[in-house]
Write a protein that holds these residues in place. Structure first.
Motif, PDB file in Angstrom:
ATOM      1  N   LEU A  10     -39.103 -57.935 -76.845  1.00 58.59           N
ATOM      2  CA  LEU A  10     -39.433 -56.557 -76.525  1.00 58.59           C
ATOM      3  C   LEU A  10     -40.664 -56.156 -77.326  1.00 58.59           C
ATOM      4  O   LEU A  10     -40.705 -56.315 -78.550  1.00 58.59           O
ATOM      5  CB  LEU A  10     -38.265 -55.628 -76.890  1.00 58.59           C
ATOM      6  N   TYR A  11     -41.663 -55.630 -76.621  1.00 61.24           N
ATOM      7  CA  TYR A  11     -42.865 -55.082 -77.252  1.00 61.24           C
ATOM      8  C   TYR A  11     -42.868 -53.576 -77.016  1.00 61.24           C
ATOM      9  O   TYR A  11     -42.629 -53.120 -75.888  1.00 61.24           O
ATOM     10  CB  TYR A  11     -44.126 -55.692 -76.644  1.00 61.24           C
ATOM     11  N   VAL A  12     -43.131 -52.818 -78.056  1.00 54.69           N
ATOM     12  CA  VAL A  12     -43.192 -51.365 -77.937  1.00 54.69           C
ATOM     13  C   VAL A  12     -44.500 -50.893 -78.563  1.00 54.69           C
ATOM     14  O   VAL A  12     -44.863 -51.324 -79.667  1.00 54.69           O
ATOM     15  CB  VAL A  12     -42.002 -50.684 -78.647  1.00 54.69           C
ATOM     16  N   ALA A  13     -45.215 -50.018 -77.846  1.00 56.71           N
ATOM     17  CA  ALA A  13     -46.477 -49.472 -78.347  1.00 56.71           C
ATOM     18  C   ALA A  13     -46.503 -47.976 -78.081  1.00 56.71           C
ATOM     19  O   ALA A  13     -46.022 -47.516 -77.046  1.00 56.71           O
ATOM     20  CB  ALA A  13     -47.662 -50.148 -77.660  1.00 56.71           C
ATOM     21  N   ASN A  14     -47.075 -47.218 -79.038  1.00 56.50           N
ATOM     22  CA  ASN A  14     -47.143 -45.775 -78.799  1.00 56.50           C
ATOM     23  C   ASN A  14     -48.335 -45.117 -79.480  1.00 56.50           C
ATOM     24  O   ASN A  14     -48.861 -45.589 -80.489  1.00 56.50           O
ATOM     25  CB  ASN A  14     -45.849 -45.078 -79.237  1.00 56.50           C
ATOM     26  N   LEU A  15     -48.766 -44.052 -78.847  1.00 52.25           N
ATOM     27  CA  LEU A  15     -49.723 -43.094 -79.383  1.00 52.25           C
ATOM     28  C   LEU A  15     -49.069 -41.730 -79.261  1.00 52.25           C
ATOM     29  O   LEU A  15     -48.612 -41.357 -78.189  1.00 52.25           O
ATOM     30  CB  LEU A  15     -51.023 -43.081 -78.574  1.00 52.25           C
ATOM     31  N   GLY A  16     -49.022 -40.950 -80.338  1.00 54.80           N
ATOM     32  CA  GLY A  16     -48.457 -39.612 -80.244  1.00 54.80           C
ATOM     33  C   GLY A  16     -46.994 -39.567 -80.638  1.00 54.80           C
ATOM     34  O   GLY A  16     -46.527 -40.365 -81.449  1.00 54.80           O
ATOM     35  N   ASP A  17     -46.248 -38.626 -80.029  1.00 56.76           N
ATOM     36  CA  ASP A  17     -44.881 -38.396 -80.491  1.00 56.76           C
ATOM     37  C   ASP A  17     -43.813 -38.557 -79.423  1.00 56.76           C
ATOM     38  O   ASP A  17     -42.701 -38.050 -79.572  1.00 56.76           O
ATOM     39  CB  ASP A  17     -44.757 -37.030 -81.164  1.00 56.76           C
ATOM     40  N   SER A  18     -44.115 -39.288 -78.339  1.00 56.35           N
ATOM     41  CA  SER A  18     -43.015 -39.784 -77.510  1.00 56.35           C
ATOM     42  C   SER A  18     -42.291 -40.842 -78.337  1.00 56.35           C
ATOM     43  O   SER A  18     -42.833 -41.364 -79.303  1.00 56.35           O
ATOM     44  CB  SER A  18     -43.537 -40.357 -76.201  1.00 56.35           C
ATOM     45  N   ARG A  19     -41.083 -41.191 -77.946  1.00 55.10           N
ATOM     46  CA  ARG A  19     -40.267 -42.018 -78.842  1.00 55.10           C
ATOM     47  C   ARG A  19     -39.403 -43.000 -78.061  1.00 55.10           C
ATOM     48  O   ARG A  19     -38.944 -42.699 -76.961  1.00 55.10           O
ATOM     49  CB  ARG A  19     -39.367 -41.120 -79.693  1.00 55.10           C
ATOM     50  N   ALA A  20     -39.178 -44.163 -78.676  1.00 54.92           N
ATOM     51  CA  ALA A  20     -38.255 -45.161 -78.135  1.00 54.92           C
ATOM     52  C   ALA A  20     -37.216 -45.495 -79.188  1.00 54.92           C
ATOM     53  O   ALA A  20     -37.540 -45.637 -80.374  1.00 54.92           O
ATOM     54  CB  ALA A  20     -39.003 -46.425 -77.722  1.00 54.92           C
ATOM     55  N   ILE A  21     -35.957 -45.615 -78.749  1.00 55.57           N
ATOM     56  CA  ILE A  21     -34.882 -46.049 -79.646  1.00 55.57           C
ATOM     57  C   ILE A  21     -34.110 -47.181 -78.975  1.00 55.57           C
ATOM     58  O   ILE A  21     -34.160 -47.348 -77.747  1.00 55.57           O
ATOM     59  CB  ILE A  21     -33.922 -44.901 -80.026  1.00 55.57           C
ATOM     60  N   ILE A  22     -33.395 -47.945 -79.786  1.00 59.75           N
ATOM     61  CA  ILE A  22     -32.531 -48.997 -79.265  1.00 59.75           C
ATOM     62  C   ILE A  22     -31.119 -48.766 -79.769  1.00 59.75           C
ATOM     63  O   ILE A  22     -30.910 -48.392 -80.929  1.00 59.75           O
ATOM     64  CB  ILE A  22     -33.047 -50.403 -79.667  1.00 59.75           C
ATOM     65  N   GLY A  23     -30.144 -48.951 -78.888  1.00 60.11           N
ATOM     66  CA  GLY A  23     -28.740 -48.887 -79.260  1.00 60.11           C
ATOM     67  C   GLY A  23     -28.161 -50.286 -79.298  1.00 60.11           C
ATOM     68  O   GLY A  23     -28.357 -51.070 -78.368  1.00 60.11           O
ATOM     69  N   TYR A  24     -27.465 -50.612 -80.372  1.00 62.53           N
ATOM     70  CA  TYR A  24     -26.936 -51.967 -80.529  1.00 62.53           C
ATOM     71  C   TYR A  24     -25.586 -51.917 -81.246  1.00 62.53           C
ATOM     72  O   TYR A  24     -25.241 -50.927 -81.903  1.00 62.53           O
ATOM     73  CB  TYR A  24     -27.913 -52.848 -81.315  1.00 62.53           C
ATOM     74  N   THR A  25     -24.827 -52.978 -81.105  1.00 61.42           N
ATOM     75  CA  THR A  25     -23.538 -53.091 -81.782  1.00 61.42           C
ATOM     76  C   THR A  25     -23.619 -54.175 -82.850  1.00 61.42           C
ATOM     77  O   THR A  25     -24.543 -54.995 -82.847  1.00 61.42           O
ATOM     78  CB  THR A  25     -22.415 -53.427 -80.793  1.00 61.42           C
ATOM     79  N   THR A  26     -22.640 -54.176 -83.740  1.00 64.79           N
ATOM     80  CA  THR A  26     -22.558 -55.220 -84.769  1.00 64.79           C
ATOM     81  C   THR A  26     -21.132 -55.767 -84.812  1.00 64.79           C
ATOM     82  O   THR A  26     -20.160 -55.010 -84.713  1.00 64.79           O
ATOM     83  CB  THR A  26     -22.928 -54.667 -86.163  1.00 64.79           C
ATOM     84  N   GLY A  27     -21.030 -57.080 -84.946  1.00 64.68           N
ATOM     85  CA  GLY A  27     -19.715 -57.704 -85.023  1.00 64.68           C
ATOM     86  C   GLY A  27     -18.878 -57.422 -83.792  1.00 64.68           C
ATOM     87  O   GLY A  27     -19.369 -57.376 -82.675  1.00 64.68           O
ATOM     88  N   SER A  28     -17.596 -57.191 -84.018  1.00 66.45           N
ATOM     89  CA  SER A  28     -16.676 -56.920 -82.899  1.00 66.45           C
ATOM     90  C   SER A  28     -16.535 -55.426 -82.633  1.00 66.45           C
ATOM     91  O   SER A  28     -15.804 -55.018 -81.725  1.00 66.45           O
ATOM     92  CB  SER A  28     -15.296 -57.518 -83.214  1.00 66.45           C
ATOM     93  N   SER A  29     -17.197 -54.615 -83.415  1.00 65.92           N
ATOM     94  CA  SER A  29     -17.078 -53.170 -83.255  1.00 65.92           C
ATOM     95  C   SER A  29     -17.801 -52.699 -81.996  1.00 65.92           C
ATOM     96  O   SER A  29     -18.859 -53.218 -81.637  1.00 65.92           O
ATOM     97  CB  SER A  29     -17.682 -52.460 -84.477  1.00 65.92           C
ATOM     98  N   GLN A  33     -34.760 -46.431 -84.471  1.00 62.17           N
ATOM     99  CA  GLN A  33     -35.966 -45.882 -83.847  1.00 62.17           C
ATOM    100  C   GLN A  33     -37.037 -46.959 -83.863  1.00 62.17           C
ATOM    101  O   GLN A  33     -37.323 -47.553 -84.906  1.00 62.17           O
ATOM    102  CB  GLN A  33     -36.435 -44.630 -84.586  1.00 62.17           C
ATOM    103  N   LEU A  34     -37.639 -47.210 -82.713  1.00 58.33           N
ATOM    104  CA  LEU A  34     -38.603 -48.300 -82.564  1.00 58.33           C
ATOM    105  C   LEU A  34     -40.041 -47.839 -82.738  1.00 58.33           C
ATOM    106  O   LEU A  34     -40.951 -48.678 -82.789  1.00 58.33           O
ATOM    107  CB  LEU A  34     -38.434 -48.956 -81.192  1.00 58.33           C
ATOM    108  N   THR A  35     -40.266 -46.542 -82.777  1.00 54.73           N
ATOM    109  CA  THR A  35     -41.617 -46.001 -82.870  1.00 54.73           C
ATOM    110  C   THR A  35     -41.698 -45.020 -84.035  1.00 54.73           C
ATOM    111  O   THR A  35     -40.684 -44.492 -84.491  1.00 54.73           O
ATOM    112  CB  THR A  35     -41.999 -45.258 -81.576  1.00 54.73           C
ATOM    113  N   SER A  36     -42.915 -44.778 -84.495  1.00 54.62           N
ATOM    114  CA  SER A  36     -43.172 -43.740 -85.485  1.00 54.62           C
ATOM    115  C   SER A  36     -43.930 -42.603 -84.801  1.00 54.62           C
ATOM    116  O   SER A  36     -44.888 -42.849 -84.055  1.00 54.62           O
ATOM    117  CB  SER A  36     -44.019 -44.292 -86.644  1.00 54.62           C
ATOM    118  N   ASP A  37     -43.493 -41.366 -85.031  1.00 52.95           N
ATOM    119  CA  ASP A  37     -44.142 -40.210 -84.411  1.00 52.95           C
ATOM    120  C   ASP A  37     -45.484 -39.956 -85.094  1.00 52.95           C
ATOM    121  O   ASP A  37     -45.542 -39.722 -86.305  1.00 52.95           O
ATOM    122  CB  ASP A  37     -43.274 -38.953 -84.544  1.00 52.95           C
ATOM    123  N   HIS A  38     -46.550 -40.003 -84.327  1.00 57.85           N
ATOM    124  CA  HIS A  38     -47.881 -39.668 -84.851  1.00 57.85           C
ATOM    125  C   HIS A  38     -48.066 -38.155 -84.737  1.00 57.85           C
ATOM    126  O   HIS A  38     -48.789 -37.656 -83.879  1.00 57.85           O
ATOM    127  CB  HIS A  38     -48.967 -40.397 -84.061  1.00 57.85           C
TER     128      HIS A  38
END
Length: 380
Positions: free
Chosen positions: A156-175, A182-187
């Motif tokens: 996955l490649y993520v690129a941004n200019l400005g303050d739109s935002r991308a996040i990823i939801g993930y699980t860990t273990g059996s939970s 958050q995959l981006t930093s708000d400019h």
């Protein structure tokens, strides 16, 4: 080219179909129908499914967006315009094609390929500004935030200019508990890190950031990176005091804003469940965790629209009106309550599925045609 600029500025929400606004994608209620909402409930991409929704607030919608489906690749673009729709529409029409052209030259898609596509898009829009500036000077005040996601060969490649935002939801273990990153930093100048960055780059400019209740760059704009906004990048596009919205007393001798994107990449894991790409209109009212929980706890079909509606409801709660009353307000009047909002939710199913190579643009009920991913089929 000038006729294209004119068409851009006269465009309106009429490009959006009047689709019934429903709570469960299976039934509609005329009392809740929102003529300013567009959505695609659920469609397939090469490694999962996606949901797409847009709501208009401005008189002329300034959010443009797209989804491009390849046989073994996927592209998401969210383009949040300001000052008008010219820049965001231009990005929608050109950035992905620039990426494909660079991929053909490089034989691959990489972080550097994506940076090159952004640079070509900025250069192209500056050419539009140059050609139109004499007839329509305010074209120099039009810009766009840009958020892009590319799934390519398991990464996955993520690129941004400005303050739109991308996040990823993930699980860990059996939970089954969903975790969020958050995959981006708000400019955005509201962030101390961005203010420090601007001051370091412009040490001799005491007005590089100004606070009049809100931190703004040169007292004009909150974001520090964009496509366009030529009046803050090139001295030849300076606007005089007859354009107060874009007038900067001190001549611009070097670019104040940047078009250099923040780009990151990661190898997708089986525990990665979904991505949310959205313009800042969503994040003004929902936290990363709130948005992720809505996706995690609800059916996939129509989930992007559910996020849009949750954000709008949170926004109007502060103004003391109900959703059924808001939907009676037309474009332009809605901006008092919320921003244009674009949301694309991408589910990651960790298996390849059969998906047509199609191009979707926010605001159109059906695919606009085959995706240009087919031009790099031999690289996939």
């Amino acid at each position: 080219m000038l006729s294209w600029v004119s068409r851009c500025c006269s465009s309106s929400f009429r490009r959006f179909p009047d689709i019934s606004d429903t709570d469960d994608e299976g039934s509609s209620s005329s009392s809740n129908a929102d003529p300013l909402v567009w959505r695609r409930g659920l469609d397939k991409h090469s490694s999962g499914e996606f949901s797409f929704a847009v709501v208009q607030a401005n008189r002329v919608i300034e959010d443009y967006s797209q989804v491009e489906i390849g046989s073994n690749a996927f592209f998401v673009g969210v383009y949040d315009g300001h000052g008008g729709p010219d820049a965001s529409q231009y990005v929608s029409n050109n950035l992905f094609q620039n990426l494909i052209s660079r991929a053909q030259d490089d034989g691959n898609i990489s972080e550097e390929t994506i940076r090159s596509a952004f640079a070509a898009t900025e250069d192209g829009f500056m050419t539009v500004v140059r050609r139109g500036f004499e007839i329509k000077p305010m074209i120099a005040g039009v810009g766009s935030c840009v958020l892009v996601g590319v799934i390519w060969k398991g990464s996955l490649y993520v690129a941004n200019l400005g303050d739109s935002r991308a996040i990823i939801g993930y699980t860990t273990g059996s939970s089954n508990k969903i975790n969020v990153e958050q995959l981006t930093s708000d400019h955005n100048a509201s962030r101390e890190e961005i203010r420090r960055e601007l001051i370091a780059a412009h040490p001799n400019d005491p007005r590089i950031i100004v606070n009049r209740g809100t931190w703004r760059v040169k007292d004009k704009i909150q974001i520090s990176r964009s496509i366009g906004d030529a009046f803050l990048k090139r001295p030849e596009f300076r606007l005089d005091s007859s354009y107060p919205r874009f007038y900067v007393p001190e001549p611009i001798t070097r670019p104040v804003l940047s078009a250099e994107p923040s780009v990151s990449s990661r190898v997708l894991q089986p525990t990665d469940k979904f991505l949310i790409f959205a313009s800042d209109g969503l994040w003004e009212n929902l936290t990363n965790e709130e948005a992720a929980e809505i996706v995690h706890r609800n059916p996939r079909n129509g989930i992007a629209r559910k996020l849009v509606k949750a954000s709008v409801k949170e926004a109007i709660k502060k103004r003391g009106i109900e959703y059924k009353d808001l939907v009676k307000i037309g474009g332009g009047g809605r901006r008092e309550y919320h921003d244009d909002i674009t949301v694309i939710v991408v589910f990651l199913d960790n298996e390849r599925v059969a998906a047509q190579e199609l191009s979707y643009r926010g605001g159109f009920a059906e695919p606009t045609g085959p995706s240009n991913f087919r031009d790099i089929q031999e690289l996939m």
